[in-house]
Design an enzyme around this catalytic site. Structure first.
Site, PDB file in Angstrom:
ATOM      1  N   ARG A   1     -20.770  -5.733  10.177  1.00  0.00           N
ATOM      2  CA  ARG A   1     -20.197  -4.658   9.370  1.00  0.00           C
ATOM      3  C   ARG A   1     -18.845  -4.312   9.948  1.00  0.00           C
ATOM      4  O   ARG A   1     -18.636  -4.415  11.157  1.00  0.00           O
ATOM      5  CB  ARG A   1     -21.082  -3.406   9.431  1.00  0.00           C
ATOM      6  CG  ARG A   1     -22.377  -3.567   8.695  1.00  0.00           C
ATOM      7  CD  ARG A   1     -23.291  -2.365   8.901  1.00  0.00           C
ATOM      8  NE  ARG A   1     -24.634  -2.731   8.501  1.00  0.00           N
ATOM      9  CZ  ARG A   1     -25.161  -2.490   7.303  1.00  0.00           C
ATOM     10  NH1 ARG A   1     -24.473  -1.832   6.396  1.00  0.00           N
ATOM     11  NH2 ARG A   1     -26.381  -2.889   7.009  1.00  0.00           N
TER      12      ARG A   1
ATOM     13  N   ARG B   1       0.823  -1.213   0.000  1.00  0.00           N
ATOM     14  CA  ARG B   1       0.000   0.000   0.000  1.00  0.00           C
ATOM     15  C   ARG B   1       0.854   1.259   0.000  1.00  0.00           C
ATOM     16  O   ARG B   1       0.304   2.353  -0.020  1.00  0.00           O
ATOM     17  CB  ARG B   1      -0.867  -0.005   1.256  1.00  0.00           C
ATOM     18  CG  ARG B   1      -2.345  -0.276   0.967  1.00  0.00           C
ATOM     19  CD  ARG B   1      -3.027  -0.250   2.293  1.00  0.00           C
ATOM     20  NE  ARG B   1      -4.431  -0.051   2.280  1.00  0.00           N
ATOM     21  CZ  ARG B   1      -5.327  -1.029   2.388  1.00  0.00           C
ATOM     22  NH1 ARG B   1      -4.966  -2.289   2.376  1.00  0.00           N
ATOM     23  NH2 ARG B   1      -6.601  -0.743   2.479  1.00  0.00           N
TER      24      ARG B   1
ATOM     25  N   ARG C   1      -9.864   6.808   4.148  1.00  0.00           N
ATOM     26  CA  ARG C   1      -9.226   5.660   3.480  1.00  0.00           C
ATOM     27  C   ARG C   1      -9.003   5.941   1.996  1.00  0.00           C
ATOM     28  O   ARG C   1      -7.976   5.563   1.429  1.00  0.00           O
ATOM     29  CB  ARG C   1     -10.078   4.398   3.683  1.00  0.00           C
ATOM     30  CG  ARG C   1      -9.985   3.869   5.115  1.00  0.00           C
ATOM     31  CD  ARG C   1     -11.132   2.958   5.490  1.00  0.00           C
ATOM     32  NE  ARG C   1     -11.211   1.777   4.669  1.00  0.00           N
ATOM     33  CZ  ARG C   1     -12.312   1.023   4.546  1.00  0.00           C
ATOM     34  NH1 ARG C   1     -13.407   1.357   5.208  1.00  0.00           N
ATOM     35  NH2 ARG C   1     -12.301  -0.030   3.800  1.00  0.00           N
TER      36      ARG C   1
HETATM   37  P1  AMP Z   1      -8.631  -3.294   3.929  1.00  0.00           P
HETATM   38  O1  AMP Z   1      -9.358  -4.443   4.537  1.00  0.00           O
HETATM   39  O2  AMP Z   1      -7.632  -3.719   2.886  1.00  0.00           O
HETATM   40  O3  AMP Z   1      -9.544  -2.203   3.443  1.00  0.00           O
HETATM   41  O4  AMP Z   1      -7.757  -2.647   5.098  1.00  0.00           O
HETATM   42  C1  AMP Z   1      -8.362  -2.083   6.240  1.00  0.00           C
HETATM   43  C2  AMP Z   1      -7.361  -1.207   6.990  1.00  0.00           C
HETATM   44  O5  AMP Z   1      -6.251  -2.011   7.428  1.00  0.00           O
HETATM   45  C3  AMP Z   1      -6.723  -0.085   6.178  1.00  0.00           C
HETATM   46  O6  AMP Z   1      -7.537   1.073   6.131  1.00  0.00           O
HETATM   47  C4  AMP Z   1      -5.427   0.139   6.945  1.00  0.00           C
HETATM   48  O7  AMP Z   1      -5.638   0.869   8.138  1.00  0.00           O
HETATM   49  C5  AMP Z   1      -5.041  -1.275   7.358  1.00  0.00           C
HETATM   50  N1  AMP Z   1      -4.174  -1.931   6.345  1.00  0.00           N
HETATM   51  C6  AMP Z   1      -4.469  -3.019   5.577  1.00  0.00           C
HETATM   52  N2  AMP Z   1      -3.446  -3.352   4.784  1.00  0.00           N
HETATM   53  C7  AMP Z   1      -2.470  -2.444   5.030  1.00  0.00           C
HETATM   54  C8  AMP Z   1      -1.174  -2.233   4.513  1.00  0.00           C
HETATM   55  N3  AMP Z   1      -0.659  -3.019   3.560  1.00  0.00           N
HETATM   56  N4  AMP Z   1      -0.446  -1.204   5.010  1.00  0.00           N
HETATM   57  C9  AMP Z   1      -0.934  -0.385   5.981  1.00  0.00           C
HETATM   58  N5  AMP Z   1      -2.156  -0.522   6.500  1.00  0.00           N
HETATM   59  C10 AMP Z   1      -2.931  -1.536   6.046  1.00  0.00           C
END
Ligand code: AMP
Length: 223
Positions: A161, A89, A173
């Protein structure tokens, strides 16, 4: 063995599509978001720290993420191929991933951007929920269970949720995606690994495009 990276804004459908790739090809879904949510639920110190950051819609520090992914890629099931969903990310994570893969003699076959519009994502994310028992995904507007309150797939009656699927957090996000994650597209574009699918298309159509990419690359390898 096919190794993929799925890139795209929150709500683009990476998780849904990664689950379908796993069912069809045995490509293991590696979702860093799910790993962090599991860590938060189990209440480990890292999990608790991550939860505060996730609830703000910000990114968890690279150092925590890189170690987490390295451990996961070394699990034996990943030898069938994996799809990274939510990682890398940041450019620093992409560079760390490269180092990790070189050390292990593994290559990424495709980086696939699931391209979507921001405005539609807010609506998509705040309406989504999953069955607490089997994880099947639903949406308040677009995809309701056929019997209200009962999961089509497993008959479960409890739904959940995500804590970070609120309008305010979704905007943070999306901002984090544009600022920190989008630059990775150029990073992989230079290496000609990048493919693009239309994430605004119907879910089944996105799946069709993804399956075609995987099938093509497997065929090419055989010829
Ligand atoms: P997601 O389920 O991919 O939408 O991730 C949910 C949240 O997890 C994100 O908004 C970040 O806070 C954290 N997160 C997930 N993957 C990463 C990553 N590769 N690097 C940093 N934060 C992450």
């Amino acid at each position: 063995m096919t190794n993929l990276i799925l890139l795209g804004a929150p709500g683009a459908g990476k998780g849904t599509q990664a689950r379908r790739l796993q069912e069809r090809f045995g490509i293991v879904q590696i979702s860093t978001g799910e790993m962090l949510r599991a860590a938060a639920r189990s209440g480990t110190p890292d999990g608790r720290k991550a939860k505060v950051i996730m609830d703000r819609g910000e990114l968890v520090p690279d150092c925590m993420m890189v170690g987490m992914i390295a451990g996961r890629i070394d699990q034996p099931d990943c030898r069938n191929g994996f799809a990274l969903d939510g990682f890398p990310r940041t450019t620093a994570q992409a560079e760390a991933l490269d180092g990790m893969l070189v050390k292990r003699g593994i290559a990424i076959d495709h980086v696939i951007e699931v391209a979507v519009d921001d405005d539609a994502m807010v609506k998509r994310i705040i309406g989504r929920y999953t069955c607490a028992r089997c994880g099947a995904g639903y949406h308040d507007l677009y995809s309701k269970p056929s019997v209200p309150g009962v999961c089509d797939r497993c008959g479960g009656t409890r739904f959940e949720r995500r804590d970070d699927d609120t309008a305010e957090t979704v905007r943070a996000r999306l901002a984090a995606y544009h600022r920190q994650t989008e630059p990775i597209l150029a990073y992989y574009g230079q290496r000609e690994l990048l493919r693009r699918v239309d994430g605004m298309a119907a879910i089944d159509e996105v799946t069709r495009q993804l399956f075609a990419i995987v099938e093509d690359s497997r065929r090419e390898r055989l010829t």
